[in-house]
Design a protein around this motif. Structure first.
Motif, PDB file in Angstrom:
ATOM      1  N   LEU A  71       0.813  -1.213   0.000  1.00  0.00           N
ATOM      2  CA  LEU A  71       0.000   0.000   0.000  1.00  0.00           C
ATOM      3  C   LEU A  71       0.849   1.268   0.000  1.00  0.00           C
ATOM      4  O   LEU A  71       0.554   2.214  -0.722  1.00  0.00           O
ATOM      5  CB  LEU A  71      -0.949  -0.006   1.201  1.00  0.00           C
ATOM      6  N   ALA A  72       1.902   1.307   0.783  1.00  0.00           N
ATOM      7  CA  ALA A  72       2.746   2.509   0.836  1.00  0.00           C
ATOM      8  C   ALA A  72       3.342   2.801  -0.537  1.00  0.00           C
ATOM      9  O   ALA A  72       3.336   3.949  -0.990  1.00  0.00           O
ATOM     10  CB  ALA A  72       3.847   2.346   1.880  1.00  0.00           C
ATOM     11  N   TYR A  73       3.838   1.768  -1.194  1.00  0.00           N
ATOM     12  CA  TYR A  73       4.404   1.952  -2.533  1.00  0.00           C
ATOM     13  C   TYR A  73       3.325   2.450  -3.501  1.00  0.00           C
ATOM     14  O   TYR A  73       3.545   3.397  -4.254  1.00  0.00           O
ATOM     15  CB  TYR A  73       5.010   0.639  -3.031  1.00  0.00           C
ATOM     16  N   ALA A  74       2.153   1.824  -3.477  1.00  0.00           N
ATOM     17  CA  ALA A  74       1.065   2.223  -4.376  1.00  0.00           C
ATOM     18  C   ALA A  74       0.635   3.667  -4.111  1.00  0.00           C
ATOM     19  O   ALA A  74       0.385   4.432  -5.049  1.00  0.00           O
ATOM     20  CB  ALA A  74      -0.125   1.276  -4.212  1.00  0.00           C
ATOM     21  N   ARG A  75       0.557   4.069  -2.865  1.00  0.00           N
ATOM     22  CA  ARG A  75       0.187   5.455  -2.549  1.00  0.00           C
ATOM     23  C   ARG A  75       1.232   6.442  -3.075  1.00  0.00           C
ATOM     24  O   ARG A  75       0.887   7.508  -3.578  1.00  0.00           O
ATOM     25  CB  ARG A  75      -0.007   5.628  -1.046  1.00  0.00           C
ATOM     26  N   ASN A  76       2.492   6.101  -2.953  1.00  0.00           N
ATOM     27  CA  ASN A  76       3.545   6.979  -3.468  1.00  0.00           C
ATOM     28  C   ASN A  76       3.480   7.095  -4.988  1.00  0.00           C
ATOM     29  O   ASN A  76       3.664   8.187  -5.535  1.00  0.00           O
ATOM     30  CB  ASN A  76       4.918   6.490  -3.020  1.00  0.00           C
ATOM     31  N   VAL A  77       3.207   5.999  -5.673  1.00  0.00           N
ATOM     32  CA  VAL A  77       3.056   6.043  -7.131  1.00  0.00           C
ATOM     33  C   VAL A  77       1.859   6.923  -7.485  1.00  0.00           C
ATOM     34  O   VAL A  77       1.928   7.765  -8.389  1.00  0.00           O
ATOM     35  CB  VAL A  77       2.901   4.618  -7.717  1.00  0.00           C
ATOM     36  N   GLY A  78       0.756   6.759  -6.771  1.00  0.00           N
ATOM     37  CA  GLY A  78      -0.431   7.579  -7.023  1.00  0.00           C
ATOM     38  C   GLY A  78      -0.179   9.049  -6.768  1.00  0.00           C
ATOM     39  O   GLY A  78      -0.593   9.909  -7.556  1.00  0.00           O
ATOM     40  N   ALA A  79       0.507   9.362  -5.689  1.00  0.00           N
ATOM     41  CA  ALA A  79       0.814  10.760  -5.375  1.00  0.00           C
ATOM     42  C   ALA A  79       1.706  11.372  -6.451  1.00  0.00           C
ATOM     43  O   ALA A  79       1.517  12.537  -6.825  1.00  0.00           O
ATOM     44  CB  ALA A  79       1.487  10.853  -4.006  1.00  0.00           C
ATOM     45  N   SER A  80       2.640  10.605  -6.968  1.00  0.00           N
ATOM     46  CA  SER A  80       3.518  11.110  -8.030  1.00  0.00           C
ATOM     47  C   SER A  80       2.754  11.376  -9.326  1.00  0.00           C
ATOM     48  O   SER A  80       3.099  12.286 -10.077  1.00  0.00           O
ATOM     49  CB  SER A  80       4.640  10.110  -8.303  1.00  0.00           C
ATOM     50  N   ALA A  81       1.713  10.598  -9.571  1.00  0.00           N
ATOM     51  CA  ALA A  81       0.929  10.751 -10.799  1.00  0.00           C
ATOM     52  C   ALA A  81      -0.171  11.803 -10.675  1.00  0.00           C
ATOM     53  O   ALA A  81      -0.724  12.240 -11.681  1.00  0.00           O
ATOM     54  CB  ALA A  81       0.301   9.411 -11.173  1.00  0.00           C
ATOM     55  N   ALA A  82      -0.476  12.217  -9.471  1.00  0.00           N
ATOM     56  CA  ALA A  82      -1.593  13.130  -9.227  1.00  0.00           C
ATOM     57  C   ALA A  82      -1.339  14.528  -9.764  1.00  0.00           C
ATOM     58  O   ALA A  82      -0.215  15.027  -9.712  1.00  0.00           O
ATOM     59  CB  ALA A  82      -1.876  13.205  -7.726  1.00  0.00           C
ATOM     60  N   ALA A  83      -2.402  15.155 -10.247  1.00  0.00           N
ATOM     61  CA  ALA A  83      -2.313  16.518 -10.772  1.00  0.00           C
ATOM     62  C   ALA A  83      -2.897  17.545  -9.806  1.00  0.00           C
ATOM     63  O   ALA A  83      -2.701  18.739  -9.977  1.00  0.00           O
ATOM     64  CB  ALA A  83      -3.042  16.618 -12.110  1.00  0.00           C
ATOM     65  N   GLY A  84      -3.632  17.103  -8.806  1.00  0.00           N
ATOM     66  CA  GLY A  84      -4.295  18.019  -7.883  1.00  0.00           C
ATOM     67  C   GLY A  84      -3.359  18.618  -6.850  1.00  0.00           C
ATOM     68  O   GLY A  84      -2.315  18.050  -6.523  1.00  0.00           O
ATOM     69  N   SER A  85      -3.758  19.776  -6.320  1.00  0.00           N
ATOM     70  CA  SER A  85      -2.968  20.417  -5.269  1.00  0.00           C
ATOM     71  C   SER A  85      -3.269  19.804  -3.902  1.00  0.00           C
ATOM     72  O   SER A  85      -2.499  19.985  -2.968  1.00  0.00           O
ATOM     73  CB  SER A  85      -3.223  21.921  -5.251  1.00  0.00           C
ATOM     74  N   VAL A  86      -4.377  19.083  -3.797  1.00  0.00           N
ATOM     75  CA  VAL A  86      -4.754  18.377  -2.582  1.00  0.00           C
ATOM     76  C   VAL A  86      -4.865  16.896  -2.932  1.00  0.00           C
ATOM     77  O   VAL A  86      -5.408  16.538  -3.979  1.00  0.00           O
ATOM     78  CB  VAL A  86      -6.111  18.890  -2.039  1.00  0.00           C
ATOM     79  N   LEU A  87      -4.347  16.037  -2.065  1.00  0.00           N
ATOM     80  CA  LEU A  87      -4.435  14.598  -2.265  1.00  0.00           C
ATOM     81  C   LEU A  87      -5.374  14.004  -1.219  1.00  0.00           C
ATOM     82  O   LEU A  87      -5.255  14.310  -0.037  1.00  0.00           O
ATOM     83  CB  LEU A  87      -3.059  13.939  -2.139  1.00  0.00           C
ATOM     84  N   ALA A  88      -6.295  13.161  -1.684  1.00  0.00           N
ATOM     85  CA  ALA A  88      -7.222  12.456  -0.795  1.00  0.00           C
ATOM     86  C   ALA A  88      -7.093  10.967  -1.093  1.00  0.00           C
ATOM     87  O   ALA A  88      -7.209  10.555  -2.250  1.00  0.00           O
ATOM     88  CB  ALA A  88      -8.644  12.936  -1.022  1.00  0.00           C
ATOM     89  N   PHE A  89      -6.839  10.172  -0.075  1.00  0.00           N
ATOM     90  CA  PHE A  89      -6.617   8.743  -0.262  1.00  0.00           C
ATOM     91  C   PHE A  89      -7.815   7.950   0.218  1.00  0.00           C
ATOM     92  O   PHE A  89      -8.413   8.270   1.260  1.00  0.00           O
ATOM     93  CB  PHE A  89      -5.380   8.299   0.526  1.00  0.00           C
ATOM     94  N   CYS A  90      -8.168   6.915  -0.539  1.00  0.00           N
ATOM     95  CA  CYS A  90      -9.223   6.003  -0.121  1.00  0.00           C
ATOM     96  C   CYS A  90      -8.872   4.609  -0.614  1.00  0.00           C
ATOM     97  O   CYS A  90      -7.950   4.439  -1.407  1.00  0.00           O
ATOM     98  CB  CYS A  90     -10.589   6.451  -0.628  1.00  0.00           C
ATOM     99  N   ASP A  91      -9.619   3.628  -0.140  1.00  0.00           N
ATOM    100  CA  ASP A  91      -9.355   2.241  -0.493  1.00  0.00           C
ATOM    101  C   ASP A  91     -10.525   1.650  -1.261  1.00  0.00           C
ATOM    102  O   ASP A  91     -11.647   2.164  -1.213  1.00  0.00           O
ATOM    103  CB  ASP A  91      -9.106   1.419   0.774  1.00  0.00           C
ATOM    104  N   ALA A  92     -10.273   0.555  -1.940  1.00  0.00           N
ATOM    105  CA  ALA A  92     -11.282  -0.080  -2.784  1.00  0.00           C
ATOM    106  C   ALA A  92     -12.403  -0.713  -1.970  1.00  0.00           C
ATOM    107  O   ALA A  92     -13.505  -0.916  -2.487  1.00  0.00           O
ATOM    108  CB  ALA A  92     -10.633  -1.139  -3.672  1.00  0.00           C
ATOM    109  N   ASP A  93     -12.166  -1.017  -0.721  1.00  0.00           N
ATOM    110  CA  ASP A  93     -13.207  -1.648   0.092  1.00  0.00           C
ATOM    111  C   ASP A  93     -13.936  -0.651   0.989  1.00  0.00           C
ATOM    112  O   ASP A  93     -14.677  -1.030   1.877  1.00  0.00           O
ATOM    113  CB  ASP A  93     -12.634  -2.794   0.919  1.00  0.00           C
ATOM    114  N   ASP A  94     -13.746   0.632   0.742  1.00  0.00           N
ATOM    115  CA  ASP A  94     -14.484   1.693   1.434  1.00  0.00           C
ATOM    116  C   ASP A  94     -15.648   2.144   0.562  1.00  0.00           C
ATOM    117  O   ASP A  94     -15.716   1.813  -0.618  1.00  0.00           O
ATOM    118  CB  ASP A  94     -13.605   2.933   1.653  1.00  0.00           C
ATOM    119  N   GLU A  95     -16.528   2.950   1.126  1.00  0.00           N
ATOM    120  CA  GLU A  95     -17.527   3.689   0.345  1.00  0.00           C
ATOM    121  C   GLU A  95     -17.585   5.091   0.929  1.00  0.00           C
ATOM    122  O   GLU A  95     -18.116   5.297   2.016  1.00  0.00           O
ATOM    123  CB  GLU A  95     -18.895   3.003   0.390  1.00  0.00           C
ATOM    124  N   ALA A  96     -17.023   6.038   0.199  1.00  0.00           N
ATOM    125  CA  ALA A  96     -16.931   7.415   0.676  1.00  0.00           C
ATOM    126  C   ALA A  96     -18.321   8.025   0.825  1.00  0.00           C
ATOM    127  O   ALA A  96     -19.182   7.868  -0.049  1.00  0.00           O
ATOM    128  CB  ALA A  96     -16.096   8.242  -0.291  1.00  0.00           C
TER     129      ALA A  96
END
Length: 102
Positions: A71-96
Motif C-alpha cells: 500500500l505505501a508503494y502504491a500510494r507513493n506512485v499515485g501521489a507522483s501521478a496526481a495533478a491536484g494540489s490536494v491529495l485524498a486517499f481512499c481504499d477499494a473496500d471503502d464507500e466514501a
C-alpha cells in the motif's frame, strides 16, 4: 486546473471496488477533481470493473504500480501521478460518504 486528486489504491479489489466507484461518482464537490486508480498488480477483474466507470467519473485515470506489492508503494506512485494540489486517499473496500470530498 485540478484542485484535488483522489488516489484509490487497489490490488484484486473486484469484489468491492464497484461500491467505492459508485460512491465517488456521487460526490457532491464543486471543485475540479480527478480519480487516480493505482493498480498494485491485480490479477482479477478489477481493471475491467474500473473501466466500466469511466463515463460516470470523467477524470478517471489508471496508473500501474506493479514493481512491488504494498500500500505505501502504491500510494507513493499515485501521489507522483496526481495533478491536484490536494491529495485524498481512499481504499477499494471503502464507500466514501457523498460529502467526503467536498
Amino acid at each position: 486546473m485540478i484542485d484535488a486528486s483522489v488516489i484509490l489504491c487497489v490490488r484484486n479489489g473486484a469484489r468491492t471496488i464497484a461500491g467505492q466507484l459508485a460512491a465517488l461518482a456521487a460526490q457532491e464537490c464543486r471543485r475540479e477533481w480527478e480519480l487516480v486508480v493505482v493498480d498494485n498488480g491485480s490479477t482479477d477483474d478489477t481493471l475491467r470493473i474500473v473501466d466500466q466507470w469511466r463515463e460516470s467519473v470523467p477524470k478517471l485515470r489508471v496508473v500501474q504500480a506493479n514493481e512491488r506489492p504494498g500500500l505505501a508503494y502504491a500510494r507513493n506512485v499515485g501521489a507522483s501521478a496526481a495533478a491536484g494540489s490536494v491529495l485524498a486517499f481512499c481504499d477499494a473496500d471503502d464507500e466514501a460518504d457523498h460529502g467526503w470530498l467536498g
